[in-house]
Design a protein around this motif. Structure first.
Motif, short mmCIF file in Angstrom:
data_model
loop_
_atom_site.label_atom_id
_atom_site.label_comp_id
_atom_site.label_asym_id
_atom_site.label_seq_id
_atom_site.Cartn_x
_atom_site.Cartn_y
_atom_site.Cartn_z
N LEU A 47 95.00 -38.36 -24.52
CA LEU A 47 95.32 -39.01 -25.64
C LEU A 47 94.58 -38.24 -26.85
O LEU A 47 95.26 -37.84 -28.02
CB LEU A 47 95.31 -40.28 -25.79
N ILE A 48 93.14 -38.35 -26.74
CA ILE A 48 92.20 -37.77 -27.78
C ILE A 48 92.75 -36.27 -28.00
O ILE A 48 92.67 -35.94 -29.12
CB ILE A 48 90.85 -38.08 -27.28
N ARG A 49 93.01 -35.53 -26.94
CA ARG A 49 93.24 -34.32 -27.20
C ARG A 49 94.55 -34.03 -27.98
O ARG A 49 94.81 -33.27 -28.78
CB ARG A 49 93.58 -33.38 -25.79
N GLU A 50 95.37 -35.02 -27.53
CA GLU A 50 96.88 -34.87 -28.37
C GLU A 50 96.54 -35.38 -29.84
O GLU A 50 97.20 -34.57 -30.64
CB GLU A 50 97.88 -36.15 -27.75
N THR A 51 95.77 -36.46 -30.11
CA THR A 51 95.79 -37.00 -31.61
C THR A 51 94.63 -35.97 -32.41
O THR A 51 94.93 -35.97 -33.57
CB THR A 51 95.15 -38.24 -31.67
N GLY A 52 93.75 -35.34 -31.67
CA GLY A 52 92.93 -34.44 -32.55
C GLY A 52 91.92 -35.19 -33.04
O GLY A 52 90.93 -34.55 -33.56
N ASP A 53 91.76 -36.38 -32.61
CA ASP A 53 90.38 -37.10 -32.77
C ASP A 53 89.24 -36.66 -31.99
O ASP A 53 89.32 -35.71 -30.87
CB ASP A 53 90.60 -38.80 -32.65
N VAL A 54 88.01 -37.05 -31.94
CA VAL A 54 86.88 -36.73 -31.34
C VAL A 54 86.50 -37.69 -30.18
O VAL A 54 85.92 -38.96 -30.64
CB VAL A 54 85.70 -36.32 -32.10
N LEU A 55 86.38 -37.41 -28.78
CA LEU A 55 85.82 -38.13 -27.86
C LEU A 55 84.18 -37.99 -27.80
O LEU A 55 83.76 -36.92 -27.49
CB LEU A 55 86.26 -37.85 -26.39
N GLU A 56 83.54 -38.79 -28.41
CA GLU A 56 82.12 -38.77 -28.66
C GLU A 56 81.28 -38.89 -27.26
O GLU A 56 80.32 -38.50 -27.07
CB GLU A 56 81.40 -39.36 -29.60
N GLU A 57 81.72 -39.97 -26.51
CA GLU A 57 81.11 -40.33 -25.41
C GLU A 57 82.25 -40.91 -24.20
O GLU A 57 83.15 -41.62 -24.68
CB GLU A 57 80.12 -41.51 -25.53
N GLN A 58 82.06 -40.75 -22.67
CA GLN A 58 82.81 -41.27 -21.93
C GLN A 58 81.87 -41.55 -20.82
O GLN A 58 80.98 -40.72 -20.33
CB GLN A 58 83.89 -40.37 -21.57
N ARG A 59 81.89 -42.99 -20.36
CA ARG A 59 80.67 -43.42 -19.63
C ARG A 59 81.60 -44.14 -18.35
O ARG A 59 82.14 -45.09 -18.88
CB ARG A 59 79.65 -44.26 -20.15
N GLN A 60 81.03 -44.14 -17.13
CA GLN A 60 81.62 -44.82 -15.93
C GLN A 60 80.51 -45.56 -15.70
O GLN A 60 79.41 -45.14 -15.28
CB GLN A 60 81.96 -43.66 -15.07
N GLU A 61 80.72 -47.00 -15.59
CA GLU A 61 79.82 -47.86 -15.07
C GLU A 61 80.45 -48.73 -14.14
O GLU A 61 80.97 -49.72 -14.52
CB GLU A 61 79.11 -48.94 -16.09
N ALA A 62 80.05 -48.83 -12.70
CA ALA A 62 81.09 -49.48 -11.66
C ALA A 62 82.47 -49.53 -11.96
O ALA A 62 82.89 -48.20 -11.97
CB ALA A 62 80.47 -50.98 -11.59
N ALA A 63 83.11 -50.53 -12.26
CA ALA A 63 84.42 -50.76 -12.36
C ALA A 63 84.92 -50.35 -13.69
O ALA A 63 86.09 -50.26 -14.16
CB ALA A 63 85.04 -51.68 -11.72
N ARG A 64 83.83 -50.11 -14.79
CA ARG A 64 84.25 -49.89 -16.17
C ARG A 64 84.19 -48.54 -16.48
O ARG A 64 83.30 -48.05 -16.19
CB ARG A 64 83.37 -50.88 -17.01
N ILE A 65 85.03 -48.24 -17.25
CA ILE A 65 84.97 -46.91 -18.10
C ILE A 65 84.95 -47.34 -19.54
O ILE A 65 85.83 -47.92 -20.18
CB ILE A 65 86.28 -46.17 -17.93
N SER A 66 83.94 -46.60 -20.18
CA SER A 66 83.79 -46.88 -21.80
C SER A 66 83.75 -45.52 -22.45
O SER A 66 83.33 -44.56 -21.86
CB SER A 66 82.78 -47.53 -22.27
N PHE A 67 84.58 -45.54 -23.63
CA PHE A 67 84.85 -44.34 -24.64
C PHE A 67 84.28 -44.72 -25.99
O PHE A 67 84.50 -45.83 -26.38
CB PHE A 67 86.33 -43.94 -24.61
N VAL A 68 83.72 -43.81 -26.69
CA VAL A 68 83.50 -43.64 -27.85
C VAL A 68 84.28 -42.81 -28.46
O VAL A 68 84.23 -41.55 -28.21
CB VAL A 68 81.89 -43.64 -28.20
N ILE A 69 85.28 -43.03 -29.72
CA ILE A 69 86.23 -42.12 -30.06
C ILE A 69 85.79 -42.31 -31.66
O ILE A 69 85.73 -43.37 -32.33
CB ILE A 69 87.53 -42.58 -29.96
N ARG A 70 85.91 -41.16 -32.23
CA ARG A 70 85.58 -41.02 -33.55
C ARG A 70 87.08 -40.51 -34.18
O ARG A 70 87.67 -39.37 -33.97
CB ARG A 70 84.69 -40.12 -34.16
N LYS A 71 87.78 -41.22 -35.12
CA LYS A 71 88.80 -40.94 -35.82
C LYS A 71 88.52 -39.96 -36.67
O LYS A 71 87.90 -40.03 -37.59
CB LYS A 71 89.59 -42.24 -36.73
N VAL A 72 89.41 -38.79 -36.68
CA VAL A 72 89.04 -37.76 -37.54
C VAL A 72 90.12 -37.64 -38.72
O VAL A 72 89.67 -37.32 -39.98
CB VAL A 72 89.22 -36.49 -36.85
#
Length: 74
Positions: A47-72
């Motif tokens: 989705l982020i590749r489609e929108t052109g925004d920036v995926l600053e961080e992707q982290r997997q912790e056990a069953a949780r996935i977290s993302f930090v996305i910056r709107k461009v």
């Protein structure tokens, strides 16, 4: 930072809700998105590749996935 807890939602809802939040965000805003659906690890970066925004961080912790996305742009 805008927090978006999408725990418990299944594909495609995490990506759809993330898209909706990005549309409402202003340029420069950062979103912290938390998901538990393993497919979100594929869907959200695509989705982020489609929108052109920036995926600053992707982290997997056990069953949780977290993302930090910056709107461009609008």
């Amino acid at each position: 930072m805008i927090e978006l807890d999408l725990s418990g939602l299944k594909c495609p809802l995490p990506a759809l809700r993330t898209r909706k939040a990005l549309l409402a965000a202003a340029p420069g805003d950062r979103l912290h998105v938390i998901c538990t659906d393993p497919l979100a690890g594929i869907d959200v970066p695509n989705l982020i590749r489609e929108t052109g925004d920036v995926l600053e961080e992707q982290r997997q912790e056990a069953a949780r996935i977290s993302f930090v996305i910056r709107k461009v742009g609008q």
